[in-house]
Enzyme design. Structure first.
Site, PDB file in Angstrom:
ATOM      1  N   LYS A 178      -0.712   5.181   8.608  1.00 18.90           N
ATOM      2  CA  LYS A 178      -0.028   5.353   7.315  1.00 18.90           C
ATOM      3  C   LYS A 178      -1.061   5.528   6.187  1.00 18.90           C
ATOM      4  O   LYS A 178      -0.962   6.439   5.373  1.00 18.90           O
ATOM      5  CB  LYS A 178       0.846   4.113   7.045  1.00 18.90           C
ATOM      6  N   THR A 218       0.861  -1.181   0.000  1.00 17.17           N
ATOM      7  CA  THR A 218       0.000   0.000   0.000  1.00 17.17           C
ATOM      8  C   THR A 218       0.899   1.234   0.000  1.00 17.17           C
ATOM      9  O   THR A 218       1.641   1.455   0.964  1.00 17.17           O
ATOM     10  CB  THR A 218      -0.892   0.030   1.259  1.00 17.17           C
ATOM     11  N   LYS A 245      -7.589   1.604  -2.732  1.00 15.54           N
ATOM     12  CA  LYS A 245      -7.154   1.117  -1.409  1.00 15.54           C
ATOM     13  C   LYS A 245      -7.244   2.227  -0.351  1.00 15.54           C
ATOM     14  O   LYS A 245      -7.756   2.011   0.750  1.00 15.54           O
ATOM     15  CB  LYS A 245      -5.703   0.605  -1.522  1.00 15.54           C
TER      16      LYS A 245
END
Ligand code: NAD
Length: 296
Positions: free
Chosen positions: A246, A96, A171
């Site tokens: 994150k 990611t 995502k």
């Protein structure tokens, strides 16, 4: 069956690599951590001494790395994959990372005549073990067609989201929903407690009502209602609060550069920032319930 170079054998990459081996693919594996390499060798992978070696003379390279700087380094840094692989190799990054880095690395690969996809996943370590991940894929049609049968060995739902970077866009949007929904489910359970409403009763009602969502029914942040949720094992991850932070920061960065308004996403990023700053970054992200609930 394909010959595959697999780089990054951590909590996600380890079980994903094992599922590829189980499906009969040939794997050359690399990680910086010796224990991760040992586990891959036990599962039947051959071991490489560098990322470039793992990527050499294979049909497909898959990377599952912590963050953008690792992806940049492994693909385009000194001795990186892009300069090492044979023409025609398909590159798939499942880490990611931010959309801009995904696009920049893919265009560096394209400049060398290589096809590259961004293919981040959802479903956590449980999904990686069970081979039931969701893959959201960005890149060209021909690359997607070649990747899909391989991704099916690690996942149940594979979606071609669009051009390069679209997988990463999907995502971060998904995880912004997840981070925000986990906080509000925690708030609802904390409020119910103060109102004298039993947590199991709230679960029985809300899991069948309009408040129903994954954060409640699959990953409930209070112990009890969902026996498999991390709340029942003292919030052992799972998916750490650091990783959620994150992803929420990636969403904020993307929102700011695209001019999108995401006030709830911003609030979620701030709360996870606080939780991690208090020393809970390695706890499962559902542990934010403890911050919301307070001492009582
Ligand atoms: P992890 O830290 O457990 O694994 C990453 C692995 O990459 C480690 O074993 C590390 O040694 C290795 N690595 C780092 N730099 C390297 C390099 N230069 N060369 C070779 N290996 C290198 O992380 P994870 O939980 O497996 O997550 C990987 C990615 O998947 C992250 O981008 C994360 O955001 C994403 N993700 C994680 C989850 C989850 O539940 N853990 C869920 C969905 C997506």
């Amino acid at each position: 069956m394909a010959s595959i170079g697999f780089i990054g054998l951590g909590n996600m990459g380890g079980p994903m690599a094992r599922n590829l081996l189980k499906a009969g693919h040939e794997l050359k594996a690399f990680d910086l951590v010796p224990a991760a390499l040992d586990a891959a060798a036990k599962a039947g992978a051959s071991l490489a001494k560098s990322a470039a070696e793992a990527a050499k003379d294979v049909e497909v390279v898959i990377t599952m790395l912590p963050a953008a700087q690792h992806v940049r380094q492994v693909y385009t840094g000194e001795g990186g994959i892009v300069g090492a692989v044979s023409p025609g190799t398909l590159l798939i990054d499942s880490s990611t990372i931010d959309v801009d880095t995904a696009r920049a690395v893919a265009s560096a690969a394209k400049a060398k005549g290589l096809m590259m996809l961004d293919a981040p996943v959802s479903g956590g370590t449980g999904g990686a073990e069970a081979g039931t991940l969701t893959f959201m894929v960005g890149g060209e049609d021909a690359a997607y067609a070649k990747a899909e049968p391989i991704l099916k060995n690690m996942g149940k739902t594979i979606v071609h989201a669009g051009a390069s970077g679209a997988g990463q866009a999907a995502k971060i949007c998904n995880n912004m929903i997840l981070g925000a929904s986990m906080i509000v489910v925690g708030e609802a359970f904390a409020l119910a407690d103060k109102l004298g409403l039993d947590k199991q009763k709230l679960f029985d009602i809300s899991s069948k009502s309009s408040g129903q969502c994954w954060s409640m029914t699959a990953y409930c942040p209070v112990p009890g209602p969902v026996p498999t949720s991390p709340a029942n094992r003292d919030y052992k991850p799972g998916f750490t609060a650091d990783m959620m932070l994150k992803d929420l920061k990636l969403a904020q960065q993307a929102a700011s550069s695209a001019g999108a308004t995401t006030p709830i996403g911003a609030a979620a990023a701030a709360l996870y920032g606080l939780f991690c700053a208090q020393g809970h970054g390695a706890v499962d992200f559902s542990g934010i319930y403890k911050l919301i609930r307070g001492r009582n």
